[in-house]
Design an enzyme around this catalytic site. Structure first.
Site, PDB file in Angstrom:
ATOM      1  N   HIS A  15      -1.089   8.729  -2.813  1.00  0.00           N
ATOM      2  CA  HIS A  15       0.192   8.006  -2.748  1.00  0.00           C
ATOM      3  C   HIS A  15       0.380   7.393  -1.362  1.00  0.00           C
ATOM      4  O   HIS A  15       0.910   8.025  -0.449  1.00  0.00           O
ATOM      5  CB  HIS A  15       1.358   8.949  -3.084  1.00  0.00           C
ATOM      6  CG  HIS A  15       2.670   8.242  -3.266  1.00  0.00           C
ATOM      7  ND1 HIS A  15       3.365   8.239  -4.464  1.00  0.00           N
ATOM      8  CD2 HIS A  15       3.419   7.493  -2.411  1.00  0.00           C
ATOM      9  CE1 HIS A  15       4.482   7.528  -4.324  1.00  0.00           C
ATOM     10  NE2 HIS A  15       4.532   7.066  -3.077  1.00  0.00           N
ATOM     11  N   HIS A  17       1.216   3.317   0.357  1.00  0.00           N
ATOM     12  CA  HIS A  17       1.505   1.899   0.109  1.00  0.00           C
ATOM     13  C   HIS A  17       0.761   1.030   1.118  1.00  0.00           C
ATOM     14  O   HIS A  17       0.899   1.230   2.326  1.00  0.00           O
ATOM     15  CB  HIS A  17       3.008   1.638   0.239  1.00  0.00           C
ATOM     16  CG  HIS A  17       3.821   2.313  -0.819  1.00  0.00           C
ATOM     17  ND1 HIS A  17       4.254   1.658  -1.955  1.00  0.00           N
ATOM     18  CD2 HIS A  17       4.279   3.592  -0.928  1.00  0.00           C
ATOM     19  CE1 HIS A  17       4.950   2.499  -2.712  1.00  0.00           C
ATOM     20  NE2 HIS A  17       4.970   3.684  -2.109  1.00  0.00           N
ATOM     21  N   ASP A  19       1.347  -2.017   1.984  1.00  0.00           N
ATOM     22  CA  ASP A  19       2.258  -2.760   2.869  1.00  0.00           C
ATOM     23  C   ASP A  19       3.043  -1.834   3.799  1.00  0.00           C
ATOM     24  O   ASP A  19       3.801  -2.311   4.649  1.00  0.00           O
ATOM     25  CB  ASP A  19       3.193  -3.685   2.070  1.00  0.00           C
ATOM     26  CG  ASP A  19       3.841  -2.999   0.889  1.00  0.00           C
ATOM     27  OD1 ASP A  19       3.586  -1.796   0.675  1.00  0.00           O
ATOM     28  OD2 ASP A  19       4.611  -3.650   0.156  1.00  0.00           O
ATOM     29  N   GLY A 184      10.205   1.079  -5.828  1.00  0.00           N
ATOM     30  CA  GLY A 184      11.495   0.456  -5.523  1.00  0.00           C
ATOM     31  C   GLY A 184      12.629   1.454  -5.646  1.00  0.00           C
ATOM     32  O   GLY A 184      12.410   2.661  -5.665  1.00  0.00           O
ATOM     33  N   HIS A 214       7.270   6.321  -9.440  1.00  0.00           N
ATOM     34  CA  HIS A 214       8.128   6.937  -8.417  1.00  0.00           C
ATOM     35  C   HIS A 214       9.358   7.493  -9.135  1.00  0.00           C
ATOM     36  O   HIS A 214      10.093   6.727  -9.770  1.00  0.00           O
ATOM     37  CB  HIS A 214       8.630   5.883  -7.425  1.00  0.00           C
ATOM     38  CG  HIS A 214       7.631   5.463  -6.396  1.00  0.00           C
ATOM     39  ND1 HIS A 214       6.527   4.692  -6.698  1.00  0.00           N
ATOM     40  CD2 HIS A 214       7.594   5.679  -5.052  1.00  0.00           C
ATOM     41  CE1 HIS A 214       5.848   4.459  -5.572  1.00  0.00           C
ATOM     42  NE2 HIS A 214       6.472   5.047  -4.567  1.00  0.00           N
ATOM     43  N   GLU A 217      12.474  11.167  -6.226  1.00  0.00           N
ATOM     44  CA  GLU A 217      12.363  11.146  -4.757  1.00  0.00           C
ATOM     45  C   GLU A 217      13.772  11.292  -4.195  1.00  0.00           C
ATOM     46  O   GLU A 217      14.086  12.254  -3.514  1.00  0.00           O
ATOM     47  CB  GLU A 217      11.720   9.830  -4.296  1.00  0.00           C
ATOM     48  CG  GLU A 217      11.642   9.700  -2.780  1.00  0.00           C
ATOM     49  CD  GLU A 217      11.051   8.375  -2.303  1.00  0.00           C
ATOM     50  OE1 GLU A 217      10.750   8.283  -1.103  1.00  0.00           O
ATOM     51  OE2 GLU A 217      10.896   7.433  -3.111  1.00  0.00           O
ATOM     52  N   HIS A 238       6.398  11.585  -5.808  1.00  0.00           N
ATOM     53  CA  HIS A 238       7.392  12.432  -5.136  1.00  0.00           C
ATOM     54  C   HIS A 238       7.844  13.558  -6.069  1.00  0.00           C
ATOM     55  O   HIS A 238       7.308  14.644  -6.017  1.00  0.00           O
ATOM     56  CB  HIS A 238       8.586  11.619  -4.607  1.00  0.00           C
ATOM     57  CG  HIS A 238       8.197  10.545  -3.645  1.00  0.00           C
ATOM     58  ND1 HIS A 238       7.848  10.804  -2.341  1.00  0.00           N
ATOM     59  CD2 HIS A 238       8.080   9.199  -3.803  1.00  0.00           C
ATOM     60  CE1 HIS A 238       7.535   9.666  -1.734  1.00  0.00           C
ATOM     61  NE2 HIS A 238       7.652   8.679  -2.601  1.00  0.00           N
ATOM     62  N   ASP A 295       2.418   8.080   2.259  1.00  0.00           N
ATOM     63  CA  ASP A 295       3.415   7.139   1.744  1.00  0.00           C
ATOM     64  C   ASP A 295       3.429   5.817   2.523  1.00  0.00           C
ATOM     65  O   ASP A 295       2.938   4.809   2.028  1.00  0.00           O
ATOM     66  CB  ASP A 295       4.804   7.802   1.727  1.00  0.00           C
ATOM     67  CG  ASP A 295       5.769   7.159   0.749  1.00  0.00           C
ATOM     68  OD1 ASP A 295       5.324   6.344  -0.087  1.00  0.00           O
ATOM     69  OD2 ASP A 295       6.968   7.490   0.796  1.00  0.00           O
ATOM     70  N   ASP A 296       4.019   5.812   3.727  1.00  0.00           N
ATOM     71  CA  ASP A 296       4.130   4.578   4.533  1.00  0.00           C
ATOM     72  C   ASP A 296       3.884   4.894   6.008  1.00  0.00           C
ATOM     73  O   ASP A 296       4.825   4.919   6.809  1.00  0.00           O
ATOM     74  CB  ASP A 296       5.529   3.963   4.380  1.00  0.00           C
ATOM     75  CG  ASP A 296       5.818   3.519   2.960  1.00  0.00           C
ATOM     76  OD1 ASP A 296       5.351   2.435   2.579  1.00  0.00           O
ATOM     77  OD2 ASP A 296       6.499   4.262   2.225  1.00  0.00           O
TER      78      ASP A 296
END
Length: 352
Positions: A15, A17, A19, A184, A214, A217, A238, A295-296
């Site tokens: 998991h 992303h 971006d 999102g 997702h 979360e 999540h 995640d990010d």
């Protein structure tokens, strides 16, 4: 001096992303090259503006993307480069297999409605985006010797994009693309039931496309139930709030549902209240099927080791548990059976 990794063995990540995993240097480079203004002109300043040190709300977190996505979206060179550099980043973290996800539409500037990031019309379609990411990932695999696959995201607020995401999953199936996701804002009322999403997920089931969503979360256990029962998800992104519904949680435990856990992310997005015990501790104690993920990492100023350090230092996770959860991640990956078997054999060999 760099700290010793909490788990210095091969890892699997499911998991993350694309971006949310871009090098600040690359953002600065394309900002200058394309003449697009950024809120900072040094790596350090940019990292501090885009990055987070203390919890923000989910909207506050999502606003971070507005700073830098216009610099990358719609640029062929940038899209391919972030994919290539992502593989390099993960290889350095000791990841041997990773599934990276992104929305093709959010990186496009043609044949996408509404146009993301206030871009002017260009010539990079969602299909082009997938092709460019695939090129970058495959070249990265060759250069850095790890295996990478991708997951295409539908966006909760844009159900009109979802059927195209399904078509792209079909077109590029096994050409790095292995699954579909729904990402999102899950607090959008009834978004799991929007016809565009439901139809796309039904199509995925029919066409043998793997599915993750997702859910849970920041949303309620009900969103998790919808993901499982309506969208027929095979993994939960999540899923922390699942434990608030004992019956649902016990059912998913029995079904061996995989939870893609992102501990450091959950702290910074406020998905987890640090005054309470983290759901992942419950997952560990119940021998649930879950993985640890970043995640990010750009926004959370983290590496995969951040999540391992957090669970080791603050939650008492052991080397044995780290081995178990990575084996579960490999088993729950969206690789074809033969490749999955090879990955598992490698982990068993290196974990002895």
């Amino acid at each position: 001096m760099a700290q010793t990794p909490a788990f210095n063995k091969p890892k699997v990540e499911l998991h993350v992303h694309l971006d949310g995993a871009i090098k600040p240097e690359t953002i600065l480079y394309f900002g200058k090259k394309r003449g697009i203004a950024l809120p900072a002109d040094t790596v350090e300043e940019l990292r501090n503006i885009i990055g987070m040190d203390k919890p923000l709300s989910l909207p506050g977190f999502l606003a971070k993307f507005d700073y830098y996505m216009p610099v990358i979206a719609g640029c062929r060179e940038a899209i391919k480069r972030i994919a290539y550099e992502f593989v390099e980043m993960k290889a350095k973290e000791g990841v041997v297999y990773v599934e990276v996800r992104y929305s093709p539409h959010l990186l496009a500037n043609s044949k996408v409605d509404p146009m993301p990031w206030n871009q002017t019309e260009g010539d990079v379609t969602p299909d082009d985006v997938v092709d460019l990411v695939n090129q970058g990932l495959q070249e990265g695999e060759q250069a850095f010797g790890i295996k990478v696959r991708s997951i295409l995201c539908c966006m909760r607020h844009q159900p009109s994009w979802s059927l195209e995401v399904l078509e792209l999953c079909k077109k590029y199936n096994q050409k790095t693309v292995v699954a579909m996701d729904l990402a999102g804002d899950e607090t959008i009322e009834g978004s799991s039931l929007f016809p565009g999403h439901v139809e796309a997920y039904e199509g995925a089931v029919k066409n043998g496309i793997h599915r993750t969503v997702h859910a849970g979360e920041v949303g309620s256990p009900e969103v998790v139930r919808e993901a499982v029962d309506i969208l027929k998800t095979e993994r939960v992104g999540h899923g922390y709030h699942t434990i608030e519904d004992e019956a649902l949680y016990n059912r998913l435990l029995k079904e061996n549902m995989h939870f893609e856990v992102c501990p450091w992310s959950s702290y910074l997005t406020g998905a987890w209240d640090p005054k309470t015990t983290h759901a992942v501790v419950r997952f560990k104690n119940d021998k649930a099927n879950y993985s640890l993920n970043t995640d990010d990492p750009l926004i959370f100023k983290s590496t995969l080791d951040t999540d391992y350090q957090m669970t080791k230092k603050d939650m008492g996770f052991t080397e044995e548990e780290f081995k178990r959860l990575n084996i579960n991640a490999a088993k729950s990956s969206f690789l074809p059976e033969e490749e999955k078997k090879e990955l598992l054999e490698r982990l068993y060999r290196e974990y002895q």
